[in-house]
Enzyme design. Sequence first.
Site, PDB file in Angstrom:
ATOM      1  N   SER A 159       0.800  -1.331  -0.038  1.00 26.69           N
ATOM      2  CA  SER A 159       0.089   0.190  -0.014  1.00 26.69           C
ATOM      3  C   SER A 159       0.934   1.150  -0.032  1.00 26.69           C
ATOM      4  CB  SER A 159      -0.871   0.027   1.217  1.00 26.69           C
ATOM      5  OG  SER A 159      -1.691   1.225   1.496  1.00 26.69           O
ATOM      6  N   TYR A 185      -0.382  -0.674  10.422  1.00 25.17           N
ATOM      7  CA  TYR A 185      -0.776  -1.063   9.127  1.00 25.17           C
ATOM      8  C   TYR A 185       0.125  -0.700   8.025  1.00 25.17           C
ATOM      9  CZ  TYR A 185      -3.275  -1.322   4.657  1.00 25.17           C
ATOM     10  OH  TYR A 185      -3.526  -1.657   3.399  1.00 25.17           O
TER      11      TYR A 185
END
Length: 316
Positions: A159, A185
């Site tokens: 990501s 994350y």
Amino acid sequence: MTTRVTTSFDRNSTTDDVLAGVDLTGKRAIVTGASSGLGIETARALASKGADVTLAVRDTEAGKQVAADITAKTGNANVHVASLDLNSHASIAAFTKAWTGPLHILINNAGVAFLPLTRTAEGWEQQFATNHLGHFELTLGLHDALAAAGNARVVVMSSDRHHMSPVVFEDIHFEHRSYEPLVAYAQSKTANALFAVEANKRWAKDGITVNACHPGIIRTNLGRHVPLTPEWKHIESRIPYKGLEQGAATQVFVAASPLVEGIGGRYFEDCHEPEVNPNFEYRATSNGVNAHAVDPDAAAKLWAMSLEMLKQRTAA
């Protein structure tokens, strides 16, 4: 000096665009997390080109419905469902042991995001454990099947949030620092990119290429834990969202396009390999990849530490 992969595709390109002219008949693929969101579109796109696709999912009933829908849309009856829980060594071991024959494409698509602090039975931070360690164990377990295929491809979902944190080796599991869901994350997404770097280095000789990709920002249930604060709503208003067909295009491109044949250890977004960029902001053009996500020394260190962590899991 390696040459970056550039293409005529962009953030608006769809899965069907990037697979135009591609024939995957006779190829076997696994897509993790294929019972929702990007996983469904990825599996559909591969099946539409003749691939034999296995949906590796926690919820097998939902997976069966997805498989039926894909078969109805594509006419491809070779869409299967298998149980896989990336938080369970027993589940991963059962899945890899049950797999027989070659594996041409593995797309590590499943993931969790922005969770409140949650730990596994081993005490590992949940996002790192699921997004990185679970897929690390799965891919290692499928190595021989990938090698047997010849010219196999592994795609790891990263990501652009990786910009927000390197892997903090001194405290991966937030035992001594304050926990921030977004930072956790981001760390897991950096780990995903680093895994591609080291796995490709180790496995290219076996005919296996491994790449990471950023799909873009898509409205899926992955973001269900994002706090709906005024600050977040302000940020969200600036995010260049994609649809599912555009979001899944990059991982499908890396998994099957002839333009990526023999290329590994790279990071892709918008169906091309971006430049290294130390800065991050939400924009419609490329955000690039941070140097900490493609650092070969960090990749080697992460591999060694991941192996040690898995020893804890298998010994339990």
